[in-house]
Motif scaffolding. Structure first.
Motif, mmCIF file in Angstrom:
data_model
loop_
_atom_site.group_PDB
_atom_site.id
_atom_site.type_symbol
_atom_site.label_atom_id
_atom_site.label_comp_id
_atom_site.label_asym_id
_atom_site.label_seq_id
_atom_site.Cartn_x
_atom_site.Cartn_y
_atom_site.Cartn_z
ATOM 1 N N ILE A 83 -12.757 -16.166 -14.258
ATOM 2 C CA ILE A 83 -12.656 -16.796 -15.574
ATOM 3 C C ILE A 83 -13.537 -18.038 -15.542
ATOM 4 O O ILE A 83 -13.327 -18.932 -14.727
ATOM 5 C CB ILE A 83 -11.198 -17.167 -15.903
ATOM 6 N N ILE A 84 -14.519 -18.085 -16.423
ATOM 7 C CA ILE A 84 -15.444 -19.210 -16.489
ATOM 8 C C ILE A 84 -15.318 -19.859 -17.864
ATOM 9 O O ILE A 84 -15.573 -19.216 -18.880
ATOM 10 C CB ILE A 84 -16.895 -18.741 -16.231
ATOM 11 N N ASN A 85 -14.914 -21.108 -17.892
ATOM 12 C CA ASN A 85 -14.695 -21.867 -19.136
ATOM 13 C C ASN A 85 -13.744 -21.132 -20.083
ATOM 14 O O ASN A 85 -13.956 -21.086 -21.287
ATOM 15 C CB ASN A 85 -16.026 -22.151 -19.838
ATOM 16 N N GLY A 86 -12.714 -20.512 -19.528
ATOM 17 C CA GLY A 86 -11.704 -19.842 -20.335
ATOM 18 C C GLY A 86 -12.088 -18.472 -20.849
ATOM 19 O O GLY A 86 -11.358 -17.889 -21.647
ATOM 20 N N THR A 87 -13.227 -17.934 -20.417
ATOM 21 C CA THR A 87 -13.660 -16.621 -20.887
ATOM 22 C C THR A 87 -14.243 -15.812 -19.727
ATOM 23 O O THR A 87 -14.305 -16.299 -18.604
ATOM 24 C CB THR A 87 -14.691 -16.761 -22.042
ATOM 25 N N ALA A 106 -16.398 -15.265 -25.457
ATOM 26 C CA ALA A 106 -16.370 -15.988 -26.723
ATOM 27 C C ALA A 106 -16.465 -17.489 -26.458
ATOM 28 O O ALA A 106 -16.053 -17.953 -25.395
ATOM 29 C CB ALA A 106 -15.085 -15.665 -27.475
ATOM 30 N N PRO A 107 -17.005 -18.250 -27.408
ATOM 31 C CA PRO A 107 -17.103 -19.697 -27.212
ATOM 32 C C PRO A 107 -15.726 -20.363 -27.216
ATOM 33 O O PRO A 107 -14.759 -19.815 -27.744
ATOM 34 C CB PRO A 107 -17.946 -20.165 -28.396
ATOM 35 N N THR A 108 -15.668 -21.548 -26.640
ATOM 36 C CA THR A 108 -14.407 -22.286 -26.553
ATOM 37 C C THR A 108 -13.857 -22.547 -27.949
ATOM 38 O O THR A 108 -14.583 -22.929 -28.852
ATOM 39 C CB THR A 108 -14.633 -23.621 -25.819
ATOM 40 N N GLY A 109 -12.560 -22.302 -28.102
ATOM 41 C CA GLY A 109 -11.892 -22.546 -29.378
ATOM 42 C C GLY A 109 -11.737 -21.327 -30.252
ATOM 43 O O GLY A 109 -11.050 -21.372 -31.266
ATOM 44 N N SER A 110 -12.352 -20.210 -29.876
ATOM 45 C CA SER A 110 -12.253 -19.021 -30.725
ATOM 46 C C SER A 110 -10.972 -18.236 -30.484
ATOM 47 O O SER A 110 -10.555 -17.458 -31.321
ATOM 48 C CB SER A 110 -13.474 -18.129 -30.537
ATOM 49 N N SER A 123 -4.399 -11.917 -22.171
ATOM 50 C CA SER A 123 -3.635 -13.159 -22.289
ATOM 51 C C SER A 123 -2.836 -13.438 -21.019
ATOM 52 O O SER A 123 -2.741 -14.585 -20.586
ATOM 53 C CB SER A 123 -2.714 -13.126 -23.509
ATOM 54 N N LEU A 124 -2.266 -12.396 -20.396
ATOM 55 C CA LEU A 124 -1.546 -12.601 -19.144
ATOM 56 C C LEU A 124 -2.492 -12.880 -17.981
ATOM 57 O O LEU A 124 -2.084 -13.454 -16.977
ATOM 58 C CB LEU A 124 -0.665 -11.396 -18.829
ATOM 59 N N ALA A 125 -3.759 -12.495 -18.119
ATOM 60 C CA ALA A 125 -4.750 -12.810 -17.085
ATOM 61 C C ALA A 125 -5.158 -14.278 -17.148
ATOM 62 O O ALA A 125 -5.659 -14.823 -16.177
ATOM 63 C CB ALA A 125 -5.972 -11.921 -17.238
ATOM 64 N N GLY A 126 -4.957 -14.908 -18.300
ATOM 65 C CA GLY A 126 -5.318 -16.314 -18.442
ATOM 66 C C GLY A 126 -6.624 -16.525 -19.171
ATOM 67 O O GLY A 126 -7.148 -17.631 -19.205
ATOM 68 N N ILE A 127 -7.152 -15.483 -19.776
ATOM 69 C CA ILE A 127 -8.385 -15.611 -20.553
ATOM 70 C C ILE A 127 -8.006 -16.144 -21.927
ATOM 71 O O ILE A 127 -7.246 -15.517 -22.652
ATOM 72 C CB ILE A 127 -9.101 -14.248 -20.666
#
Length: 175
Positions: A83-87, A106-110, A123-127
């Protein structure tokens, strides 16, 4: 005695850091000489929201035992994903059986833009930021397995490319 055992099991579940989600519950029956034998199959997804996620299919005579079996199997077969920067690092498309799943960073905040089966896995993976599309079947079990396989292959490819980058840096420094 039984209640104490259940409480101990519940606390153990909370301590290992995995969250559980039930994706599908099926009631199945089998014709036997003595009548119908009824059972249940439960598709579970577990994840620690830090890059580890797994899926398991538990089958038993009652729902609670099927959930327990599915959860145990999912923990046993959990995979680690980057996971890099939440994606996710890059776009990935997979066709597994009748299921076709497209995962895009996807960009941060989407947020998580995904259908039910894919949403539960990512979502359970933390993405926290991903865009996805299920193009094939409506079968939730097939879509969950395809998503897990896509994430598994994505992590393998990410590791391979990381090794290539390291090798290329060595050559750059040598020359």
């Amino acid at each position: 005695m039984d209640r104490a055992l259940k409480q101990l099991d519940y606390n153990q579940r909370n301590q290992d850091g995995f969250e559980e989600q039930i994706v599908q519950v099926n009631r199945v029956s089998k014709k036997t000489k003595g009548g119908n034998k009824i059972g249940f199959s439960v598709l579970m997804v577990v994840g620690n929201k830090q890059g580890k996620v797994g899926v398991g299919l538990g089958k038993a005579g009652d729902v609670s035992m099927a959930i327990k079996k599915g959860s145990t199997l999912a923990r046993k077969h959990a995979i680690e994903i980057p996971i890099i920067n939440g994606t996710i690092p890059f776009e990935f498309y997979i066709k597994l059986g009748a299921a076709k799943v497209l995962l895009k960073p996807a960009p941060t905040g989407s947020g998580v833009i995904a259908g039910g089966a894919v949403r539960s896995v990512v979502s359970l993976a933390g993405i926290s930021n991903i865009s996805s599309k299920v193009l094939g079947t409506d079968n939730q079990a097939s879509n969950v397995y395809a998503t897990i396989e896509a994430l598994k292959r994505l992590s393998q490819r990410y590791k391979r490319e990381g090794q290539r980058r390291k090798e290329n840096k060595k050559w750059i420094y040598i020359v």
